[in-house]
Design a protein around this motif. Structure first.
Motif: not given
Length: 333
Positions: A90-108
Motif C-alpha cells: 500500500k501507499q504509506p498513508w494507506q498502510a498507516r491508516l489501516k494499521w491505526a485502525t487495527s486491534f493492536g494499534a487501538l490497544i497501543d
C-alpha cells in the motif's frame, strides 16, 4: 550494488520482523522482551497502587514509573505508525491508516490514553488505574497463543453471536416467567421483569448465588427447567471455542509443515544431512522432532527421485544428441 537500508526500513525491521536470523532480529527479540517486562511491571504497579498503605508512602515513585512507561509506549506507538509506511502492498498513508485502525494499534493507543485523560478531565483515579490494565492486551503482539485465541474469536464470531442471541432470548423469557410466578409471593424481590433478570442470569449460567430464590411450586419448577437449560447453554461457548482452537492449531501446524517441506526441498541434497541447520529451521517454525523426521524423510525421498529423473533426462538427451549428425542434423546409422 544494493543501497544501505534507510532509517525507516531499519525501524520497520526492528519493530515488525523478527523471524529471520539477522542482527535486526536479535535486537527485535531484545526489544520484545523489554516491552513485555514493562507491560507486566505496569500491571503490578496498578495492583500495588490499589493498596493505600503502599501507594501513600511511594506515590512519587509510582508517578515517576507511570511517566517513564508513558514515554516508552508513546515512542513505540509513534515509531510503529511511522515505520509501517514501509509495507509494500500500500501507499504509506494507506498502510498507516489501516494499521491505526487495527486491534493492536487501538490497544497501543489505549495504553497511553489514561494519563492524558487525567490531565484534561476530573476522572476518578481508581477508574484510571483499572483502565491502565488494558495494557495487558499489548501482550497479544508477543505471544502466539494469545494471537491464536483472537483469531479463533474472530473466525467464530458468528457462532458466538448466535449463542449470545439465544442466551438473551432465554433471559427475557425466564425473567418474565419467574416474575409472573413469584410476584405475588415475593413482591419486593421480583417486583419487575428487569429485577428478575438478575435471577435469570445467575440461574442460566448455573452460578446460582442463592440470594434470590423462588418459593412457589410453579416458580421452583420453572427454576429447575431453566437450570437444566442453562447447563446445556453454558457448554455451547466452551465447545465452540475448543473446536475453533483445535481447528486453528491444526491449520497452523499444517502450514508450518508445508513451509518446512518447501525450505527442505530448496536445500541441496547434502544440506538435508546438516542436522544443526535443519533443527534450527524446525525450531523457528515450532515443529516437534517427530513431524520434523517425517517431513525430512519425505523431502529426502522426493529429492532423490528428482535427482534420478534429472539424471535420466540428461542421459536421454545425451544419447539423442549422439544419434544425430552435429553438422547436418541427419540420423546417424
Amino acid at each position: 550494488m544494493s543501497s544501505s537500508p534507510t532509517l525507516r526500513q531499519k525501524a520497520y525491521a526492528l519493530l515488525e520482523h523478527h523471524n529471520d536470523h539477522t542482527p535486526s532480529s536479535t535486537w527485535a527479540t531484545i526489544l520484545d522482551i523489554t516491552l513485555v517486562v514493562l507491560i507486566l511491571l505496569n500491571a503490578l504497579a496498578v495492583i500495588l497502587e490499589s493498596m493505600d498503605s503502599i501507594y501513600r508512602h511511594h506515590q512519587d515513585y509510582f508517578w515517576a514509573f507511570e511517566i517513564f512507561s508513558l514515554a516508552i509506549f508513546l515512542t513505540e506507538y509513534v515509531l510503529r505508525l511511522w515505520a509501517v509506511g514501509e509495507r509494500n502492498d500500500k501507499q504509506p498513508w494507506q498502510a498507516r491508516l489501516k494499521w491505526a485502525t487495527s486491534f493492536g494499534a487501538l490497544i497501543d493507543l489505549l495504553a497511553i490514553l489514561p494519563v492524558f485523560l487525567l490531565g484534561v478531565s476530573d476522572v476518578d483515579l481508581r477508574f484510571l488505574r483499572v483502565f491502565r490494565l488494558l495494557r495487558l492486551f499489548k501482550l497479544t503482539r508477543y505471544f502466539k497463543s494469545l494471537r491464536i485465541l483472537l483469531t479463533v474469536l474472530e473466525k467464530e464470531r458468528a457462532s458466538f453471536g448466535a449463542v449470545v442471541f439465544i442466551l438473551s432470548l432465554l433471559i427475557v423469557m425466564a425473567s418474565s416467567g419467574i416474575y409472573l410466578a413469584e410476584y405475588e409471593s415475593q413482591p419486593d424481590t421480583f417486583n419487575s421483569i428487569p429485577h428478575a433478570m438478575w435471577w435469570a442470569v445467575v440461574t442460566l449460567t448455573t452460578v446460582g448465588y442463592g440470594d434470590i430464590t423462588p418459593i412457589t411450586p410453579f416458580g421452583k419448577f420453572l427454576g429447575a427447567i431453566i437450570t437444566i437449560l442453562g447447563v446445556g447453554l453454558a457448554a455451547l461457548p466452551a465447545g465452540i471455542l475448543a473446536t475453533g482452537l483445535t481447528r486453528e492449531l491444526e491449520a497452523q501446524k499444517q502450514a508450518s509443515l508445508y513451509q518446512l517441506y518447501d525450505e527442505l526441498m530448496a536445500l541441496p541434497l547434502e544440506g538435508l544431512h546438516d542436522n544443526n541447520k535443519i533443527t534450527a529451521i524446525a525450531d523457528t517454525l515450532g515443529i516437534d522432532r517427530k513431524n520434523l523426521q517425517e517431513t525430512l524423510t519425505q523431502a529426502l525421498r522426493e529429492k532423490r527421485l528428482l535427482l534420478k529423473e534429472e539424471a535420466l533426462a540428461k542421459r536421454e538427451e545425451a544419447l539423442n544428441r549422439q544419434c544425430f549428425c552435429p553438422y547436418c542434423g541427419g540420423k546417424m546409422p
